[in-house]
Design a protein around this motif. Structure first.
Motif, short mmCIF file in Angstrom:
data_model
loop_
_atom_site.label_atom_id
_atom_site.label_comp_id
_atom_site.label_asym_id
_atom_site.label_seq_id
_atom_site.Cartn_x
_atom_site.Cartn_y
_atom_site.Cartn_z
N SER A 95 43.14 28.03 -49.09
CA SER A 95 42.58 29.02 -48.23
C SER A 95 41.17 29.29 -48.64
O SER A 95 40.69 28.84 -49.67
CB SER A 95 43.41 30.24 -48.38
OG SER A 95 43.02 30.76 -49.59
N ILE A 96 40.43 30.04 -47.87
CA ILE A 96 39.11 30.21 -48.18
C ILE A 96 38.91 31.12 -49.34
O ILE A 96 37.91 30.95 -50.19
CB ILE A 96 38.50 31.00 -47.12
CG1 ILE A 96 36.77 31.06 -47.00
CG2 ILE A 96 39.07 32.21 -46.41
CD1 ILE A 96 36.25 29.62 -47.25
N ASP A 97 40.09 31.63 -49.82
CA ASP A 97 40.04 32.65 -51.00
C ASP A 97 39.90 31.90 -52.18
O ASP A 97 39.29 32.05 -53.16
CB ASP A 97 41.37 33.58 -51.27
CG ASP A 97 41.27 34.53 -50.15
OD1 ASP A 97 40.21 34.71 -49.46
OD2 ASP A 97 42.34 35.01 -49.72
N ASP A 98 40.53 30.50 -52.29
CA ASP A 98 40.19 29.56 -53.22
C ASP A 98 38.75 29.29 -53.38
O ASP A 98 38.45 29.23 -54.66
CB ASP A 98 40.84 28.21 -53.22
CG ASP A 98 42.72 28.49 -53.17
OD1 ASP A 98 42.94 29.60 -53.75
OD2 ASP A 98 43.46 27.81 -52.45
N LEU A 99 38.04 28.90 -52.42
CA LEU A 99 36.85 28.73 -52.58
C LEU A 99 36.05 29.69 -52.88
O LEU A 99 34.93 29.55 -53.78
CB LEU A 99 36.04 27.95 -51.08
CG LEU A 99 36.69 26.70 -50.95
CD1 LEU A 99 35.80 26.20 -49.58
CD2 LEU A 99 36.55 25.65 -51.79
N PRO A 127 49.95 21.18 -47.34
CA PRO A 127 50.31 21.58 -45.91
C PRO A 127 49.51 22.95 -45.61
O PRO A 127 49.03 22.97 -44.42
CB PRO A 127 51.87 21.85 -45.77
CG PRO A 127 52.45 21.15 -46.94
CD PRO A 127 51.31 21.01 -47.97
N LEU A 128 49.57 23.91 -46.72
CA LEU A 128 48.72 25.05 -46.22
C LEU A 128 47.37 24.87 -45.90
O LEU A 128 46.54 25.38 -45.23
CB LEU A 128 49.12 26.06 -47.45
CG LEU A 128 50.08 27.30 -47.07
CD1 LEU A 128 50.01 28.23 -48.46
CD2 LEU A 128 49.76 27.93 -45.93
N LEU A 133 42.75 24.79 -42.14
CA LEU A 133 41.39 24.05 -42.22
C LEU A 133 40.21 24.78 -41.39
O LEU A 133 38.85 24.94 -41.72
CB LEU A 133 41.59 22.82 -41.54
CG LEU A 133 42.00 21.55 -42.27
CD1 LEU A 133 42.45 20.38 -41.66
CD2 LEU A 133 40.69 21.12 -43.10
N THR A 134 40.54 25.40 -40.29
CA THR A 134 39.64 26.07 -39.37
C THR A 134 39.10 27.49 -40.21
O THR A 134 37.64 27.31 -40.26
CB THR A 134 40.07 26.61 -38.15
OG1 THR A 134 40.83 25.77 -37.64
CG2 THR A 134 39.14 27.50 -37.43
N SER A 135 39.70 27.98 -41.07
CA SER A 135 38.78 29.21 -41.56
C SER A 135 38.32 28.52 -43.00
O SER A 135 37.20 28.96 -43.24
CB SER A 135 40.16 30.25 -42.34
OG SER A 135 39.84 30.74 -43.27
N GLN A 138 35.04 26.95 -41.38
CA GLN A 138 34.18 27.78 -40.85
C GLN A 138 33.52 28.81 -41.91
O GLN A 138 32.38 29.07 -41.80
CB GLN A 138 34.93 28.82 -39.94
CG GLN A 138 34.11 29.34 -38.97
CD GLN A 138 35.16 30.04 -37.75
OE1 GLN A 138 36.29 30.31 -38.34
NE2 GLN A 138 34.87 29.96 -36.80
N ASN A 139 34.19 29.42 -42.72
CA ASN A 139 33.67 30.38 -43.87
C ASN A 139 33.21 29.68 -45.12
O ASN A 139 32.67 30.31 -45.93
CB ASN A 139 34.84 31.36 -44.09
CG ASN A 139 35.44 32.07 -43.13
OD1 ASN A 139 34.67 32.62 -42.17
ND2 ASN A 139 36.68 32.10 -42.77
N GLY A 140 33.86 28.40 -45.44
CA GLY A 140 33.28 27.92 -46.25
C GLY A 140 31.69 27.63 -46.60
O GLY A 140 31.21 27.58 -47.64
#
Ligand code: COA
Ligand code: MG
Length: 289
Positions: A95-99, A127-128, A133-135, A138-140
Protein backbone atom coordinates in the motif's frame (compact mmCIF):
# COMPACT_ATOMS: atom_id res chain seq x y z
CA UNK A 1 17.63 3.67 -20.24
CA UNK A 2 17.34 0.62 -17.98
CA UNK A 3 17.35 -2.40 -20.26
CA UNK A 4 19.31 -4.58 -17.86
CA UNK A 5 19.30 -4.17 -14.06
CA UNK A 6 21.40 -6.69 -12.15
CA UNK A 7 20.80 -7.80 -8.56
CA UNK A 8 24.09 -8.08 -6.68
CA UNK A 9 23.97 -9.66 -3.21
CA UNK A 10 25.52 -6.99 -0.97
CA UNK A 11 27.30 -9.59 1.18
CA UNK A 12 28.99 -11.32 -1.79
CA UNK A 13 32.48 -9.81 -2.11
CA UNK A 14 33.23 -11.53 -5.43
CA UNK A 15 29.99 -10.30 -7.02
CA UNK A 16 30.51 -6.76 -5.68
CA UNK A 17 34.05 -6.72 -7.10
CA UNK A 18 32.81 -7.82 -10.52
CA UNK A 19 29.75 -5.57 -10.77
CA UNK A 20 31.38 -2.23 -11.80
CA UNK A 21 32.95 -3.83 -14.89
CA UNK A 22 29.68 -5.31 -16.19
CA UNK A 23 27.55 -3.83 -19.01
CA UNK A 24 24.33 -3.66 -16.96
CA UNK A 25 22.41 -0.38 -17.26
CA UNK A 26 21.70 -0.47 -13.52
CA UNK A 27 22.73 -2.35 -10.37
CA UNK A 28 20.63 -3.30 -7.35
CA UNK A 29 22.66 -4.08 -4.24
CA UNK A 30 20.45 -6.53 -2.37
CA UNK A 31 20.00 -6.54 1.40
CA UNK A 32 16.79 -8.60 1.27
CA UNK A 33 16.27 -12.12 -0.09
CA UNK A 34 19.77 -12.72 -1.48
CA UNK A 35 21.14 -12.50 2.08
CA UNK A 36 20.71 -14.97 4.94
CA UNK A 37 19.34 -13.38 8.15
CA UNK A 38 22.82 -13.58 9.66
CA UNK A 39 24.40 -11.65 6.75
CA UNK A 40 22.42 -8.39 7.02
CA UNK A 41 25.09 -6.40 8.85
CA UNK A 42 27.82 -7.60 6.48
CA UNK A 43 25.55 -6.66 3.56
CA UNK A 44 25.02 -3.10 4.82
CA UNK A 45 28.78 -2.68 5.19
CA UNK A 46 29.31 -4.08 1.67
CA UNK A 47 26.70 -1.73 0.18
CA UNK A 48 28.17 1.32 1.92
CA UNK A 49 31.68 0.48 0.76
CA UNK A 50 30.45 -0.14 -2.81
CA UNK A 51 28.57 3.17 -2.94
CA UNK A 52 31.61 5.08 -1.65
CA UNK A 53 34.06 3.38 -4.01
CA UNK A 54 31.92 3.80 -7.15
CA UNK A 55 30.94 7.47 -6.93
CA UNK A 56 32.55 8.07 -10.34
CA UNK A 57 30.50 5.30 -11.97
CA UNK A 58 27.65 6.61 -14.18
CA UNK A 59 25.56 3.44 -13.72
CA UNK A 60 22.56 3.97 -11.41
CA UNK A 61 23.08 2.09 -8.14
CA UNK A 62 19.96 1.13 -6.22
CA UNK A 63 19.81 -0.60 -2.84
CA UNK A 64 17.03 -3.09 -2.04
CA UNK A 65 16.18 -2.84 1.64
CA UNK A 66 14.27 -5.36 3.75
CA UNK A 67 10.47 -5.47 3.73
CA UNK A 68 7.46 -4.94 5.97
CA UNK A 69 8.42 -1.94 8.09
CA UNK A 70 10.72 -4.28 10.06
CA UNK A 71 13.62 -3.35 12.33
CA UNK A 72 15.94 -4.71 9.62
CA UNK A 73 14.34 -2.27 7.20
CA UNK A 74 14.92 0.67 9.54
CA UNK A 75 18.55 -0.36 10.04
CA UNK A 76 18.99 -0.57 6.24
CA UNK A 77 17.60 2.93 5.72
CA UNK A 78 19.73 4.40 8.51
CA UNK A 79 22.83 2.84 6.98
CA UNK A 80 22.17 3.59 3.30
CA UNK A 81 20.01 6.71 2.83
CA UNK A 82 22.86 9.16 3.33
CA UNK A 83 25.33 7.27 1.11
CA UNK A 84 24.00 8.61 -2.18
CA UNK A 85 22.27 5.63 -3.83
CA UNK A 86 20.28 6.52 -6.94
CA UNK A 87 17.22 4.94 -5.36
CA UNK A 88 16.04 2.74 -2.53
CA UNK A 89 14.06 -0.29 -3.69
CA UNK A 90 11.24 -1.25 -1.33
CA UNK A 91 10.18 -4.90 -1.63
CA UNK A 92 6.68 -6.30 -1.06
CA UNK A 93 4.96 -2.91 -1.29
CA UNK A 94 1.31 -3.53 -0.39
CA UNK A 95 0.00 0.00 0.00
CA UNK A 96 1.06 3.62 -0.24
CA UNK A 97 1.58 3.58 3.55
CA UNK A 98 4.57 1.26 3.06
CA UNK A 99 6.23 3.86 0.83
CA UNK A 100 5.28 6.74 3.13
CA UNK A 101 6.88 4.90 6.05
CA UNK A 102 10.15 4.42 4.15
CA UNK A 103 10.12 8.00 2.83
CA UNK A 104 9.80 9.49 6.32
CA UNK A 105 12.75 7.46 7.54
CA UNK A 106 14.81 8.48 4.50
CA UNK A 107 14.10 12.14 5.27
CA UNK A 108 15.24 11.70 8.87
CA UNK A 109 18.41 9.86 7.84
CA UNK A 110 19.17 12.40 5.12
CA UNK A 111 18.96 15.37 7.51
CA UNK A 112 21.78 13.89 9.53
CA UNK A 113 23.94 13.02 6.53
CA UNK A 114 23.13 16.15 4.46
CA UNK A 115 22.87 14.40 1.13
CA UNK A 116 20.28 14.40 -1.64
CA UNK A 117 17.17 12.28 -1.26
CA UNK A 118 17.28 8.97 -3.15
CA UNK A 119 14.31 8.13 -5.36
CA UNK A 120 12.02 5.26 -4.38
CA UNK A 121 11.53 2.12 -6.45
CA UNK A 122 8.76 -0.30 -5.52
CA UNK A 123 8.50 -4.06 -6.01
CA UNK A 124 4.98 -5.25 -6.73
CA UNK A 125 4.94 -8.87 -5.64
CA UNK A 126 1.85 -9.52 -3.54
CA UNK A 127 -1.86 -9.69 -4.44
CA UNK A 128 -2.56 -6.63 -2.26
CA UNK A 129 0.21 -4.70 -3.96
CA UNK A 130 -1.46 -5.46 -7.30
CA UNK A 131 -4.91 -4.43 -6.03
CA UNK A 132 -3.47 -1.14 -4.71
CA UNK A 133 -1.45 -0.28 -7.84
CA UNK A 134 -3.47 2.85 -8.63
CA UNK A 135 -3.04 4.38 -5.20
CA UNK A 136 0.65 3.42 -5.02
CA UNK A 137 1.45 4.84 -8.49
CA UNK A 138 -0.67 7.98 -8.07
CA UNK A 139 0.46 8.94 -4.57
CA UNK A 140 3.96 7.52 -4.72
CA UNK A 141 5.20 10.37 -6.92
CA UNK A 142 5.05 12.67 -3.88
CA UNK A 143 7.62 10.40 -2.20
CA UNK A 144 9.91 10.23 -5.22
CA UNK A 145 8.58 6.96 -6.65
CA UNK A 146 10.10 6.48 -10.11
CA UNK A 147 10.04 2.75 -10.90
CA UNK A 148 7.97 -0.41 -10.51
CA UNK A 149 9.56 -3.85 -10.57
CA UNK A 150 7.42 -6.96 -11.06
CA UNK A 151 8.48 -9.40 -8.32
CA UNK A 152 7.62 -12.46 -10.35
CA UNK A 153 9.03 -15.13 -8.00
CA UNK A 154 6.96 -13.92 -5.04
CA UNK A 155 3.92 -13.28 -7.25
CA UNK A 156 3.96 -16.83 -8.64
CA UNK A 157 4.01 -18.26 -5.10
CA UNK A 158 1.42 -15.84 -3.67
CA UNK A 159 -0.97 -16.30 -6.58
CA UNK A 160 -0.35 -20.06 -6.57
CA UNK A 161 0.33 -20.07 -10.32
CA UNK A 162 1.73 -23.20 -11.92
CA UNK A 163 5.19 -22.51 -13.30
CA UNK A 164 5.19 -22.26 -17.10
CA UNK A 165 7.55 -20.88 -19.72
CA UNK A 166 4.72 -18.75 -21.11
CA UNK A 167 4.05 -17.19 -17.65
CA UNK A 168 0.36 -17.46 -18.46
CA UNK A 169 -0.74 -17.10 -14.85
CA UNK A 170 1.19 -13.86 -14.43
CA UNK A 171 0.40 -12.12 -17.70
CA UNK A 172 -2.58 -10.07 -16.51
CA UNK A 173 -0.66 -8.89 -13.45
CA UNK A 174 2.41 -8.00 -15.52
CA UNK A 175 0.19 -5.94 -17.83
CA UNK A 176 -1.41 -4.14 -14.90
CA UNK A 177 2.03 -3.17 -13.62
CA UNK A 178 2.92 -1.81 -17.07
CA UNK A 179 -0.37 0.11 -17.41
CA UNK A 180 0.03 1.78 -14.01
CA UNK A 181 3.66 2.58 -14.65
CA UNK A 182 2.89 4.16 -18.00
CA UNK A 183 -0.10 6.11 -16.63
CA UNK A 184 2.06 7.72 -13.94
CA UNK A 185 5.33 7.91 -15.93
CA UNK A 186 7.25 5.35 -13.94
CA UNK A 187 9.95 3.07 -15.35
CA UNK A 188 8.68 -0.53 -15.43
CA UNK A 189 11.04 -3.49 -15.05
CA UNK A 190 10.20 -7.15 -15.50
CA UNK A 191 11.11 -9.86 -12.97
CA UNK A 192 14.13 -12.18 -12.94
CA UNK A 193 14.73 -15.44 -14.81
CA UNK A 194 16.01 -17.95 -12.26
CA UNK A 195 17.68 -20.52 -14.53
CA UNK A 196 20.79 -18.49 -15.32
CA UNK A 197 22.37 -21.34 -17.31
CA UNK A 198 19.43 -21.32 -19.78
CA UNK A 199 20.31 -18.38 -22.01
CA UNK A 200 17.76 -19.20 -24.71
CA UNK A 201 14.96 -19.31 -22.10
CA UNK A 202 16.07 -16.01 -20.59
CA UNK A 203 16.29 -14.36 -24.02
CA UNK A 204 12.77 -15.57 -24.86
CA UNK A 205 11.38 -14.25 -21.58
CA UNK A 206 13.14 -10.91 -22.09
CA UNK A 207 11.48 -10.64 -25.53
CA UNK A 208 8.13 -11.39 -23.92
CA UNK A 209 8.78 -8.64 -21.35
CA UNK A 210 9.54 -6.20 -24.16
CA UNK A 211 6.33 -7.25 -25.94
CA UNK A 212 4.36 -6.61 -22.72
CA UNK A 213 5.74 -3.06 -22.63
CA UNK A 214 8.45 -3.25 -19.96
CA UNK A 215 11.47 -0.92 -20.23
CA UNK A 216 13.89 -3.62 -19.13
CA UNK A 217 14.46 -6.71 -17.05
CA UNK A 218 15.89 -7.37 -13.63
CA UNK A 219 18.64 -9.99 -13.72
CA UNK A 220 20.54 -12.27 -11.35
CA UNK A 221 23.65 -13.26 -13.33
CA UNK A 222 26.18 -11.48 -15.57
CA UNK A 223 25.49 -13.81 -18.52
CA UNK A 224 21.90 -12.46 -18.68
CA UNK A 225 23.03 -8.85 -19.29
CA UNK A 226 23.66 -9.04 -23.07
CA UNK A 227 20.37 -10.93 -23.51
CA UNK A 228 18.37 -8.13 -21.86
CA UNK A 229 20.35 -5.39 -23.62
CA UNK A 230 19.56 -7.07 -26.92
CA UNK A 231 15.85 -7.63 -26.20
CA UNK A 232 15.12 -4.14 -24.85
CA UNK A 233 17.56 -2.10 -26.92
CA UNK A 234 16.52 -0.69 -30.25
CA UNK A 235 17.77 -2.77 -33.17
CA UNK A 236 19.44 -1.27 -36.23
CA UNK A 237 16.28 -2.15 -38.17
CA UNK A 238 14.16 -0.14 -35.73
CA UNK A 239 16.57 2.79 -35.91
CA UNK A 240 16.51 2.73 -39.73
CA UNK A 241 12.72 2.60 -39.75
CA UNK A 242 12.47 5.49 -37.27
CA UNK A 243 14.82 7.58 -39.44
CA UNK A 244 12.69 6.79 -42.49
CA UNK A 245 9.54 7.99 -40.70
CA UNK A 246 11.22 11.22 -39.58
CA UNK A 247 12.54 11.87 -43.11
CA UNK A 248 9.11 11.19 -44.63
CA UNK A 249 7.32 13.67 -42.38
CA UNK A 250 9.90 16.31 -43.23
CA UNK A 251 9.06 16.09 -46.95
CA UNK A 252 7.09 19.06 -48.30
CA UNK A 253 4.39 16.81 -49.73
CA UNK A 254 3.69 15.37 -46.29
CA UNK A 255 3.68 18.63 -44.35
CA UNK A 256 0.36 18.98 -42.54
CA UNK A 257 -0.65 15.39 -43.27
CA UNK A 258 -1.85 12.97 -40.58
CA UNK A 259 -1.56 9.44 -41.90
CA UNK A 260 0.97 8.78 -44.66
CA UNK A 261 2.07 5.76 -46.69
CA UNK A 262 5.56 4.37 -46.11
CA UNK A 263 6.37 1.20 -48.07
CA UNK A 264 2.71 0.19 -48.18
CA UNK A 265 2.08 0.69 -44.47
CA UNK A 266 0.04 3.36 -42.73
CA UNK A 267 2.16 5.59 -40.53
CA UNK A 268 0.61 8.26 -38.30
CA UNK A 269 1.89 11.27 -36.43
CA UNK A 270 2.03 9.26 -33.20
CA UNK A 271 4.62 7.05 -34.93
CA UNK A 272 6.52 10.20 -35.97
CA UNK A 273 6.64 11.30 -32.31
CA UNK A 274 7.69 7.79 -31.19
CA UNK A 275 10.40 7.73 -33.87
CA UNK A 276 11.79 11.07 -32.70
CA UNK A 277 11.83 9.80 -29.08
CA UNK A 278 13.62 6.62 -30.13
CA UNK A 279 16.35 8.49 -31.99
CA UNK A 280 16.76 11.03 -29.18
CA UNK A 281 17.26 8.24 -26.61
CA UNK A 282 19.53 6.06 -28.67
CA UNK A 283 23.23 6.12 -28.12
CA UNK A 284 25.10 4.63 -31.06
CA UNK A 285 27.06 2.20 -28.91
CA UNK A 286 23.90 0.69 -27.41
CA UNK A 287 22.39 -0.40 -30.73
CA UNK A 288 21.98 -4.08 -31.45
CA UNK A 289 22.00 -5.61 -34.94
N1 COA B 1 26.45 -9.91 -9.72
C1 COA B 1 27.77 -9.79 -9.95
N2 COA B 1 28.58 -10.84 -10.21
C2 COA B 1 27.99 -12.05 -10.23
C3 COA B 1 26.63 -12.25 -10.00
C4 COA B 1 25.84 -11.11 -9.74
N3 COA B 1 24.53 -11.22 -9.49
N4 COA B 1 26.34 -13.56 -10.10
C5 COA B 1 27.50 -14.18 -10.40
N5 COA B 1 28.50 -13.27 -10.47
C6 COA B 1 29.91 -13.53 -10.77
C7 COA B 1 30.52 -14.59 -9.87
O1 COA B 1 31.02 -14.00 -8.69
C8 COA B 1 31.61 -15.14 -10.74
O2 COA B 1 32.67 -14.21 -10.70
P1 COA B 1 34.21 -14.61 -11.09
O3 COA B 1 34.23 -14.64 -12.59
O4 COA B 1 35.00 -13.50 -10.51
O5 COA B 1 34.44 -15.95 -10.45
C9 COA B 1 31.01 -15.08 -12.15
O6 COA B 1 29.99 -14.06 -12.09
C10 COA B 1 30.37 -16.38 -12.60
O7 COA B 1 29.41 -16.79 -11.63
P2 COA B 1 28.95 -18.31 -11.52
O8 COA B 1 30.07 -19.14 -10.98
O9 COA B 1 28.36 -18.71 -12.82
O10 COA B 1 27.77 -18.23 -10.46
P3 COA B 1 27.87 -18.25 -8.88
O11 COA B 1 27.73 -19.66 -8.40
O12 COA B 1 29.06 -17.48 -8.41
O13 COA B 1 26.55 -17.43 -8.48
C11 COA B 1 24.26 -17.12 -7.90
C12 COA B 1 25.26 -17.91 -8.77
C13 COA B 1 22.86 -17.47 -8.28
C14 COA B 1 24.51 -17.48 -6.43
C15 COA B 1 24.54 -15.62 -8.16
O14 COA B 1 24.43 -15.40 -9.53
C16 COA B 1 23.67 -14.67 -7.38
O15 COA B 1 23.78 -14.55 -6.17
N6 COA B 1 22.80 -13.90 -8.10
C17 COA B 1 21.98 -12.87 -7.50
C18 COA B 1 20.94 -13.43 -6.58
C19 COA B 1 20.06 -12.34 -6.03
O16 COA B 1 20.46 -11.21 -5.87
N7 COA B 1 18.79 -12.69 -5.71
C20 COA B 1 17.86 -11.75 -5.20
C21 COA B 1 17.08 -11.07 -6.28
S1 COA B 1 16.04 -12.13 -7.17
MG1 MG C 1 10.70 -10.84 -3.57
Amino acid sequence: MLRSVLFVPAANEKALAKAPSLAADGLILDLEDALAPTQKQQGRAGAIRFLRETRALKTPIVVRINADRSSEQSADIQAIAGEGPTAILVPKVQSIDDLHHVYQQILAARTRAQRTIPALWAMIETPLGVLNLTSIAQNGRAFGLSCFIAGTNDLAVELQCSPSASRIGLLSVLSQIVVHGRAYELVVLDGVYNDFSDEAGCAAQAKQGKALGFDGKTLIHPNQIPLANQAFGPSLTQIKHAKKIIAAYKLKKNAGKGAINIDGQMVERLHFEAAKRLIAHTKLETMTP
